[in-house]
Write a protein that holds these residues in place. Sequence first.
Motif, PDB file in Angstrom:
ATOM      1  N   MET A   1       0.820  -1.228   0.000  1.00 33.83           N
ATOM      2  CA  MET A   1       0.000   0.000   0.000  1.00 33.83           C
ATOM      3  C   MET A   1       0.845   1.266   0.000  1.00 33.83           C
ATOM      4  N   LEU A   2       2.104   1.137   0.403  1.00 35.60           N
ATOM      5  CA  LEU A   2       2.931   2.325   0.513  1.00 35.60           C
ATOM      6  C   LEU A   2       3.314   2.888  -0.844  1.00 35.60           C
ATOM      7  N   ASN A   3       3.071   2.112  -1.921  1.00 33.27           N
ATOM      8  CA  ASN A   3       3.334   2.630  -3.269  1.00 33.27           C
ATOM      9  C   ASN A   3       2.353   3.727  -3.668  1.00 33.27           C
ATOM     10  N   ILE A   4       1.251   3.846  -2.950  1.00 31.41           N
ATOM     11  CA  ILE A   4       0.251   4.889  -3.251  1.00 31.41           C
ATOM     12  C   ILE A   4      -0.013   5.729  -2.002  1.00 31.41           C
ATOM     13  N   ALA A   5       1.034   5.933  -1.206  1.00 31.47           N
ATOM     14  CA  ALA A   5       0.871   6.604   0.088  1.00 31.47           C
ATOM     15  C   ALA A   5       0.346   8.018  -0.058  1.00 31.47           C
ATOM     16  N   ASP A   6       0.753   8.743  -1.114  1.00 32.51           N
ATOM     17  CA  ASP A   6       0.327  10.144  -1.220  1.00 32.51           C
ATOM     18  C   ASP A   6      -1.184  10.260  -1.388  1.00 32.51           C
ATOM     19  N   THR A   7      -1.762   9.442  -2.270  1.00 37.40           N
ATOM     20  CA  THR A   7      -3.208   9.506  -2.476  1.00 37.40           C
ATOM     21  C   THR A   7      -3.967   8.983  -1.261  1.00 37.40           C
ATOM     22  N   LEU A   8      -3.505   7.892  -0.678  1.00 39.88           N
ATOM     23  CA  LEU A   8      -4.198   7.334   0.487  1.00 39.88           C
ATOM     24  C   LEU A   8      -4.201   8.315   1.650  1.00 39.88           C
ATOM     25  N   ARG A   9      -3.091   9.031   1.831  1.00 37.84           N
ATOM     26  CA  ARG A   9      -3.075  10.019   2.920  1.00 37.84           C
ATOM     27  C   ARG A   9      -4.116  11.110   2.657  1.00 37.84           C
ATOM     28  N   GLN A  10      -4.221  11.552   1.416  1.00 37.42           N
ATOM     29  CA  GLN A  10      -5.197  12.588   1.094  1.00 37.42           C
ATOM     30  C   GLN A  10      -6.607  12.094   1.362  1.00 37.42           C
ATOM     31  N   TRP A  11      -6.909  10.861   0.939  1.00 38.19           N
ATOM     32  CA  TRP A  11      -8.242  10.308   1.181  1.00 38.19           C
ATOM     33  C   TRP A  11      -8.518  10.180   2.677  1.00 38.19           C
ATOM     34  N   CYS A  12      -7.503   9.762   3.423  1.00 34.19           N
ATOM     35  CA  CYS A  12      -7.684   9.617   4.870  1.00 34.19           C
ATOM     36  C   CYS A  12      -7.942  10.980   5.524  1.00 34.19           C
ATOM     37  N   ARG A  13      -7.203  11.984   5.088  1.00 37.59           N
ATOM     38  CA  ARG A  13      -7.389  13.326   5.644  1.00 37.59           C
ATOM     39  C   ARG A  13      -8.802  13.837   5.380  1.00 37.59           C
ATOM     40  N   GLU A  14      -9.345  13.468   4.234  1.00 38.98           N
ATOM     41  CA  GLU A  14     -10.698  13.899   3.873  1.00 38.98           C
ATOM     42  C   GLU A  14     -11.768  12.998   4.466  1.00 38.98           C
ATOM     43  N   GLY A  15     -11.361  11.941   5.189  1.00 40.09           N
ATOM     44  CA  GLY A  15     -12.318  11.004   5.757  1.00 40.09           C
ATOM     45  C   GLY A  15     -13.026  10.180   4.710  1.00 40.09           C
ATOM     46  N   ARG A  16     -12.388   9.987   3.556  1.00 40.43           N
ATOM     47  CA  ARG A  16     -13.015   9.299   2.432  1.00 40.43           C
ATOM     48  C   ARG A  16     -12.792   7.791   2.543  1.00 40.43           C
ATOM     49  N   SER A  17     -13.845   7.006   2.577  1.00 32.69           N
ATOM     50  CA  SER A  17     -13.731   5.549   2.601  1.00 32.69           C
ATOM     51  C   SER A  17     -13.175   5.066   1.267  1.00 32.69           C
ATOM     52  N   PHE A  18     -12.461   3.952   1.310  1.00 35.00           N
ATOM     53  CA  PHE A  18     -11.926   3.391   0.076  1.00 35.00           C
ATOM     54  C   PHE A  18     -11.735   1.887   0.240  1.00 35.00           C
ATOM     55  N   ALA A  19     -11.672   1.217  -0.902  1.00 33.27           N
ATOM     56  CA  ALA A  19     -11.345  -0.207  -0.924  1.00 33.27           C
ATOM     57  C   ALA A  19      -9.882  -0.340  -1.292  1.00 33.27           C
ATOM     58  N   LEU A  20      -9.199  -1.204  -0.579  1.00 34.90           N
ATOM     59  CA  LEU A  20      -7.767  -1.416  -0.794  1.00 34.90           C
ATOM     60  C   LEU A  20      -7.534  -2.851  -1.243  1.00 34.90           C
TER      61      LEU A  20
END
Length: 378
Positions: A1-20
Motif C-alpha cells: 500500500m505504501l506505493n500509493i501513500a500520497d493519495t491514500l493520505r489525502q483520502w484519509c485526511r478527507e475522511g473518504r472511505s476506500f477499498a484497498l
Amino acid sequence: MLNIADTLRQWCREGRSFALATVIQVSGSAPLPVGTALAVDTDGTAVGSISGGCVEAAVYELCQHVLAHGGPPVRTRFGYSDDAFAVGLTCGGEIEVLVQRVEPAAEPHLVTALQAVLAGRPTAVAHIVDGPGELVGRTLHVSGEGPHDGTLGSGSEDRQVVAHARALLRVGRTARIEVGGDADTCPERLSVLVHTHAPRPRMLIFGAVDFAAALSQAGRFLGYHVTVCDARPVFTTATRFPYADEVVTDWPHRYLAATETDVRTAVCVLTHDAKFDIPLLRLALTLPVGYVGAMGSRRTHDHRVDLLREAGVPEEQRARLHSPIGLDLGARTPEETAISITAEIIAHANRGTGRPLSHGTGPIHRPEQPLPGLAMVP
C-alpha cells in the motif's frame, strides 16, 4: 500500500472511505511484488496497480463491490490465462489479492504511517492477511524509532510483529511473515504482510574520476543515496558530480570508518591507487555491507590481492571482493561501465547469475531469501 501513500493520505485526511486491494502472495513470474496495492474510493477513482494491467478491471470491480456491500475482507487468486478475453495473468505467474474496505476514522494509526512515509521516515505497516476472520485486514504502524500505533489483537502478537517489522526495516524489505500459534503466549496463528518504507540504500563511490560521474548517475537512477569521496580536493567538487547526493573530500578509509553503512550499502572503489585502495578495502571487507567492488585490470587485481594478503586480510574477507568490478558486458565508456557495475550489484543482491534470460529455464523471478529468525511465507 505504501506505493500509493500520497493519495491514500489525502483520502484519509478527507475522511473518504476506500477499498484497498493488496498483493499478498506471489508465485512464478508475476508482474509486481508483494505489497503492491490498488485503491478505489467511493467516487470510483482508482489509483495504483497490482498487475500492470492484466487483471486490473476485475480487481476494480471487486473493490467497488466491497465498497457497496461491506463485509469482511475478500481474498482471491489470479493465475495464468492464454485466453485474450479471460481474466488472468499472461506472464505465467500467480498472485493472491486481499480486498478490504478501509474507514480512515477507525484507523488513525494508518494516517500516521502514511504521513511518515511521505516525510521520508523509516516506517512499516503490519497487515494481517490470513488468520481468524475478525482479525484479517487489521493493521499496525511500526516506526523506525519510538512506539508503535494500533494493535493486531493482543500484546504478545504485537510484540512479535514489531520485532520482525524492525528487522525488515533494517534491510529495506517488504515480506509476509508467520507469527503466533503458541498455545501459551500467542494462540492465534497469523500471517502478516509487513510493508516497509526504509531510507534509500547507500552507494559509496571512492575515486573522483569520470567513471564515478557516470556511476553516480546510474546509482541515483536506481534509488541509491550516492556519496562520492576522494582525498584530492581539486577533483572532488559538486560541479563534477551533479548526480551525487554528497561529495566529500576526505581520505576514503577515514570517511568509511566515520559514516553509517548497513547490509544494503554498495561500496565501489574506483581509485586505482594502492595508498587509497588498501586501507579502504581492509576496512570495507570487515563491514556487513552488501557489496564491495574495486576497479582495475586483472594485473591490478592480482597485485591488490597480494597487498591485501600482506596486510593480513584473511581469505574469507578477500573472497567478498568483486574485482575487477562489474559484469562482462564488453563495456568501454564510463556510462557503459556504470551499467556493468550496477548490473553486478543488482545480480549480487538478488542472487542472480548474470546470464542472459534466454539461456535459462524456469521462473524469471526468484523468491526472496528468508531472513535469519523470521518465519516467512514463501
